[in-house]
Design a protein around this motif. Structure first.
Motif, short mmCIF file in Angstrom:
data_model
loop_
_atom_site.label_atom_id
_atom_site.label_comp_id
_atom_site.label_asym_id
_atom_site.label_seq_id
_atom_site.Cartn_x
_atom_site.Cartn_y
_atom_site.Cartn_z
N VAL A 129 -74.10 -20.60 5.12
CA VAL A 129 -73.25 -20.93 6.25
C VAL A 129 -72.75 -22.35 6.04
O VAL A 129 -73.55 -23.28 5.91
N TYR A 130 -71.45 -22.53 6.02
CA TYR A 130 -70.84 -23.83 5.80
C TYR A 130 -70.39 -24.42 7.12
O TYR A 130 -69.69 -23.78 7.90
N SER A 131 -70.79 -25.68 7.37
CA SER A 131 -70.45 -26.37 8.61
C SER A 131 -69.75 -27.67 8.31
O SER A 131 -70.10 -28.36 7.35
N CYS A 132 -68.77 -28.02 9.13
CA CYS A 132 -68.17 -29.34 9.03
C CYS A 132 -68.78 -30.24 10.09
O CYS A 132 -69.28 -29.78 11.12
N ALA A 133 -68.75 -31.55 9.83
CA ALA A 133 -69.37 -32.51 10.73
C ALA A 133 -68.59 -33.82 10.69
O ALA A 133 -67.92 -34.13 9.71
N ALA A 134 -68.70 -34.59 11.79
CA ALA A 134 -67.99 -35.85 11.92
C ALA A 134 -68.98 -36.98 12.16
O ALA A 134 -69.96 -36.82 12.88
N SER A 135 -68.71 -38.14 11.55
CA SER A 135 -69.57 -39.30 11.69
C SER A 135 -68.75 -40.58 11.62
O SER A 135 -67.79 -40.67 10.85
N ARG A 136 -69.16 -41.56 12.41
CA ARG A 136 -68.52 -42.87 12.35
C ARG A 136 -69.07 -43.73 11.24
O ARG A 136 -68.43 -44.68 10.81
N ARG A 137 -70.28 -43.41 10.73
CA ARG A 137 -70.88 -44.21 9.67
C ARG A 137 -71.66 -43.40 8.65
O ARG A 137 -72.12 -43.96 7.65
N GLY A 138 -71.82 -42.12 8.86
CA GLY A 138 -72.59 -41.30 7.94
C GLY A 138 -71.86 -41.04 6.64
O GLY A 138 -70.63 -41.22 6.54
N TRP A 139 -72.64 -40.59 5.64
CA TRP A 139 -72.04 -40.30 4.34
C TRP A 139 -72.61 -39.00 3.78
O TRP A 139 -71.94 -37.97 3.80
N THR A 140 -73.86 -39.01 3.29
CA THR A 140 -74.44 -37.82 2.69
C THR A 140 -75.64 -37.28 3.44
O THR A 140 -76.14 -36.20 3.10
N THR A 141 -76.13 -37.98 4.46
CA THR A 141 -77.32 -37.57 5.19
C THR A 141 -76.92 -36.89 6.49
O THR A 141 -76.19 -37.46 7.30
N ALA A 142 -77.43 -35.69 6.73
CA ALA A 142 -77.05 -34.91 7.90
C ALA A 142 -77.38 -35.62 9.20
O ALA A 142 -76.63 -35.50 10.18
N ASP A 143 -78.49 -36.36 9.24
CA ASP A 143 -78.91 -37.05 10.46
C ASP A 143 -77.92 -38.12 10.89
O ASP A 143 -77.97 -38.57 12.04
N GLU A 144 -77.05 -38.56 10.01
CA GLU A 144 -76.06 -39.58 10.34
C GLU A 144 -74.81 -39.02 11.00
O GLU A 144 -73.95 -39.79 11.43
N TYR A 145 -74.70 -37.69 11.07
CA TYR A 145 -73.52 -37.06 11.65
C TYR A 145 -73.75 -36.75 13.13
O TYR A 145 -74.82 -36.27 13.51
N ASP A 146 -72.72 -36.99 13.95
CA ASP A 146 -72.83 -36.88 15.39
C ASP A 146 -72.33 -35.56 15.96
O ASP A 146 -72.84 -35.09 16.98
N TYR A 147 -71.33 -34.97 15.33
CA TYR A 147 -70.71 -33.75 15.85
C TYR A 147 -70.64 -32.69 14.76
O TYR A 147 -70.34 -32.99 13.60
N TRP A 148 -70.90 -31.43 15.16
CA TRP A 148 -70.98 -30.32 14.23
C TRP A 148 -70.21 -29.12 14.73
O TRP A 148 -70.17 -28.84 15.93
N GLY A 149 -69.60 -28.39 13.80
CA GLY A 149 -69.03 -27.11 14.12
C GLY A 149 -70.09 -26.03 14.10
O GLY A 149 -71.25 -26.27 13.74
N GLN A 150 -69.72 -24.81 14.48
CA GLN A 150 -70.67 -23.70 14.53
C GLN A 150 -70.92 -23.06 13.17
O GLN A 150 -71.89 -22.33 13.00
N GLY A 151 -70.06 -23.31 12.21
CA GLY A 151 -70.25 -22.82 10.87
C GLY A 151 -69.48 -21.55 10.58
O GLY A 151 -69.12 -20.79 11.48
N THR A 152 -69.23 -21.31 9.29
CA THR A 152 -68.57 -20.09 8.83
C THR A 152 -69.32 -19.57 7.61
O THR A 152 -69.72 -20.33 6.73
N GLN A 153 -69.53 -18.25 7.56
CA GLN A 153 -70.32 -17.64 6.51
C GLN A 153 -69.51 -17.48 5.23
O GLN A 153 -68.38 -16.96 5.26
#
Length: 122
Positions: free
Chosen positions: A93-117
């Motif tokens: 499942v592939y998800s897109c995410a948005a971050s003001r300062r994140g790069w490669t670490t998931a915990d740094e991302y603030d907003y997430w989509g629901q994902g697509t298979q």
């Protein structure tokens, strides 16, 4: 609040291609770095690719480098993931995410989509 909606997933044979899209709304899109992550059953979510808010910088996981390309069109509030030479191990499942300062670490991302298979058959 930022809302993200992915599309473009599906079933493809090994060696084929898919193009994923992520449409953003709710807040200013251009100032967020945008990343793609994926998660397969029984595995932790892993980083795939990221693009800076300006689109000038990108970074890829070693497992997809040379096969995947991330891009964004801020005028359309959309980020893309072009996936070529797909392998069965890309199934997730592939998800897109948005971050003001994140790069490669998931915990740094603030907003997430629901994902697509994405399913790649051997």
């Amino acid at each position: 609040q930022v809302q993200l909606v992915e599309s473009g997933g599906g079933l493809v044979q090994a060696g084929g291609s898919l193009r994923l899209s992520c449409a953003a709304s709710g807040r200013t899109f251009s100032r967020y770095a945008m990343g793609w992550f994926r998660q397969a059953p029984g595995k932790e979510r892993e980083f795939v690719a990221v693009i800076s808010w300006s689109g000038g910088n990108t970074y890829y996981a070693d497992s997809v480098k040379g096969r995947f390309t991330i891009s964004r069109d801020n005028a359309k509030n959309t980020v893309y993931l072009q996936m070529n030479s797909l392998k069965p191990e890309d199934t997730a499942v592939y998800s897109c995410a948005a971050s003001r300062r994140g790069w490669t670490t998931a915990d740094e991302y603030d907003y997430w989509g629901q994902g697509t298979q994405v399913t790649v058959s051997s």
